[in-house]
Design an enzyme around this catalytic site. Structure first.
Site, PDB file in Angstrom:
ATOM      1  N   GLY A 160      -1.443   8.903  13.761  1.00 58.11           N
ATOM      2  CA  GLY A 160      -2.493   9.617  14.503  1.00 58.11           C
ATOM      3  C   GLY A 160      -3.209   8.611  15.391  1.00 58.11           C
ATOM      4  O   GLY A 160      -2.673   7.565  15.742  1.00 58.11           O
ATOM      5  N   ARG A 161      -4.470   8.943  15.700  1.00 58.23           N
ATOM      6  CA  ARG A 161      -5.239   8.096  16.622  1.00 58.23           C
ATOM      7  C   ARG A 161      -5.300   6.647  16.148  1.00 58.23           C
ATOM      8  O   ARG A 161      -5.056   5.716  16.918  1.00 58.23           O
ATOM      9  CB  ARG A 161      -6.673   8.637  16.751  1.00 58.23           C
ATOM     10  CG  ARG A 161      -6.786   9.901  17.562  1.00 58.23           C
ATOM     11  CD  ARG A 161      -8.216  10.401  17.506  1.00 58.23           C
ATOM     12  NE  ARG A 161      -8.458  11.007  16.209  1.00 58.23           N
ATOM     13  CZ  ARG A 161      -8.661  12.295  16.011  1.00 58.23           C
ATOM     14  NH1 ARG A 161      -8.695  13.116  17.030  1.00 58.23           N
ATOM     15  NH2 ARG A 161      -8.853  12.779  14.805  1.00 58.23           N
ATOM     16  N   ARG A 243      -7.458   5.852   3.025  1.00 56.37           N
ATOM     17  CA  ARG A 243      -8.141   6.355   1.843  1.00 56.37           C
ATOM     18  C   ARG A 243      -7.469   5.760   0.606  1.00 56.37           C
ATOM     19  O   ARG A 243      -6.233   5.689   0.527  1.00 56.37           O
ATOM     20  CB  ARG A 243      -8.081   7.886   1.775  1.00 56.37           C
ATOM     21  CG  ARG A 243      -9.053   8.571   2.715  1.00 56.37           C
ATOM     22  CD  ARG A 243     -10.515   8.320   2.325  1.00 56.37           C
ATOM     23  NE  ARG A 243     -11.490   8.961   3.188  1.00 56.37           N
ATOM     24  CZ  ARG A 243     -12.099   8.379   4.215  1.00 56.37           C
ATOM     25  NH1 ARG A 243     -11.837   7.125   4.534  1.00 56.37           N
ATOM     26  NH2 ARG A 243     -13.008   9.047   4.911  1.00 56.37           N
ATOM     27  N   GLU A 272     -13.057   4.497  -5.685  1.00 54.39           N
ATOM     28  CA  GLU A 272     -14.135   3.808  -4.998  1.00 54.39           C
ATOM     29  C   GLU A 272     -15.507   4.204  -5.547  1.00 54.39           C
ATOM     30  O   GLU A 272     -15.718   5.403  -5.782  1.00 54.39           O
ATOM     31  CB  GLU A 272     -14.051   4.218  -3.511  1.00 54.39           C
ATOM     32  CG  GLU A 272     -14.385   3.113  -2.583  1.00 54.39           C
ATOM     33  CD  GLU A 272     -13.969   3.446  -1.161  1.00 54.39           C
ATOM     34  OE1 GLU A 272     -12.759   3.525  -0.892  1.00 54.39           O
ATOM     35  OE2 GLU A 272     -14.877   3.654  -0.359  1.00 54.39           O
ATOM     36  N   HIS A 290     -14.706  -1.163   2.175  1.00 50.66           N
ATOM     37  CA  HIS A 290     -14.659   0.024   3.050  1.00 50.66           C
ATOM     38  C   HIS A 290     -15.517  -0.185   4.307  1.00 50.66           C
ATOM     39  O   HIS A 290     -16.464   0.566   4.549  1.00 50.66           O
ATOM     40  CB  HIS A 290     -15.103   1.274   2.269  1.00 50.66           C
ATOM     41  CG  HIS A 290     -14.589   2.551   2.880  1.00 50.66           C
ATOM     42  ND1 HIS A 290     -14.302   3.674   2.131  1.00 50.66           N
ATOM     43  CD2 HIS A 290     -14.308   2.892   4.172  1.00 50.66           C
ATOM     44  CE1 HIS A 290     -13.882   4.641   2.932  1.00 50.66           C
ATOM     45  NE2 HIS A 290     -13.875   4.191   4.173  1.00 50.66           N
TER      46      HIS A 290
END
Ligand code: DGY
Length: 331
Positions: A160-161, A243, A272, A290
């Site tokens: 994706g982006r 993720r 997390e 993160h």
């Protein structure tokens, strides 16, 4: 005299940059949670009573029971591109608009992916520690050797982006780029980025660096597991800034300990903010908290966009970046 529309009431679940708070306060009555921990669920529900707008972070879980308990809510605006903290299907059923912050963080996240990749391959954290511990007493030929990056094969999982922005940077390192995605890129994009589509197994077998950029979905949960890790080269590195649960952390710890792969760079974790305890003791993994999108400019842009999304819905306009636009057409 023309009547002025009443200002909408919104809850902002954590402190945002000053500029974003000013924007919110200029057009809404803002209840700001200024504590440094997420609001406990009961308090979140209580403070959403009578408030149709919520600007929240990925540390806030917006699930079906919460939505059911907050009937006044009309928009949940996440300050993040990922939205796996929100039950979007439940929000859609209830006519609640969900928004996220794509685009504004793409380049910064890609920069950090490369930061992790380079730091992991060239053992930057170990090298820093080496100097601080006074071990740098002479130049040595065979100390802290790492893996080359230039000319190697980069495997991008999720094109994706962000995956594409990461691939674009590989052009400067003269790398071969393979990618794997449920929807292949058009030819022009493949040509521009000199990237070729590959099935998962080929990508894992042939890449020197595997970088993960998939959203967290049922089909990407534990995509990297004991089986897929054994397909990777022993000299390869795994990078994850997407993720945490896309990678099965116990399997990764075993792979790093037993030399199935050479190293890993992680910005995100399966549970997390907890990190698998075995990872903490391993030298061949670089661990970050993160922070892939954490540049001053980008965090301000993310927060501004989230506020704008929230206000747009409450002011009866189309928000710039809705996740479930079908809710808007139903109104
Ligand atoms: C996101 O935007 O989804 C990140 O993980 C937080 O920056």
């Amino acid at each position: 005299m023309a009547e002025t529309a009443p200002r909408p009431a919104i809850l902002i679940s954590r402190v945002l940059p000053e500029e974003s708070l000013r924007l919110a306060r200029s057009r809404a009555d803002v209840d700001l949670h200024s504590g440094d921990r997420p609001l406990p669920r009961e308090e979140l529900v209580a403070r959403l009573r009578g408030r149709p707008g919520l600007v929240c972070l990925i540390t806030d879980t917006i699930d079906e029971p919460l939505l059911a308990a907050c009937p006044d809510l009309r928009v949940v605006s996440n300050v993040a591109v990922g939205f796996n903290n929100i039950d979007v299907a439940a929000a859609t059923r209830r006519g609640v608009v969900v928004t996220n912050t794509p685009d504004v963080l793409t380049e910064t996240t890609a920069d950090f992916t490369w930061t992790l990749l380079m730091a992991t391959a060239r053992r930057l954290i170990e090298a820093d520690r080496y100097v601080r511990e006074g071990k740098f007493t002479q130049w040595e030929l065979m100390v802290l050797l790492g893996g080359d990056v230039h000319g190697k094969t980069l495997g991008v999982l999720g094109f994706g982006r962000i995956g594409r922005a990461v691939a674009r940077r590989a052009l400067g390192f003269n790398m071969r780029v393979l990618y794997h995605d449920a929807s292949p890129a058009v030819g022009a994009v493949e040509q521009e980025l000199r990237a070729s589509a590959a099935d998962l197994e080929t990508l894992l077998r042939e890449s020197d660096f595997v970088t993960v950029h998939t959203p967290l979905l049922p089909e990407t949960h534990h995509l990297i597991n004991a089986r897929t890790l054994t397909l990777m080269k022993k000299t390869a590195y795994l990078i994850n800034a997407s993720r945490g649960p896309v990678v099965e952390e116990a399997a990764l710890a075993q792979a790093l300990k037993e030399g199935w792969i050479a190293g890993a760079g992680l910005d995100v974790y399966e549970h997390e903010p907890k990190v698998h305890p075995e990872l903490l003791g391993l030298p061949n993994v670089v661990l970050a908290p993160h922070i892939a999108s954490a540049s001053h400019d980008t965090r301000i842009q993310m927060a501004n966009l989230a506020v704008e999304n929230c206000l747009a819905v409450l002011e009866g306009r189309t928000p710039p970046t809705p996740v479930n636009p079908e809710v808007l057409t139903r109104r």
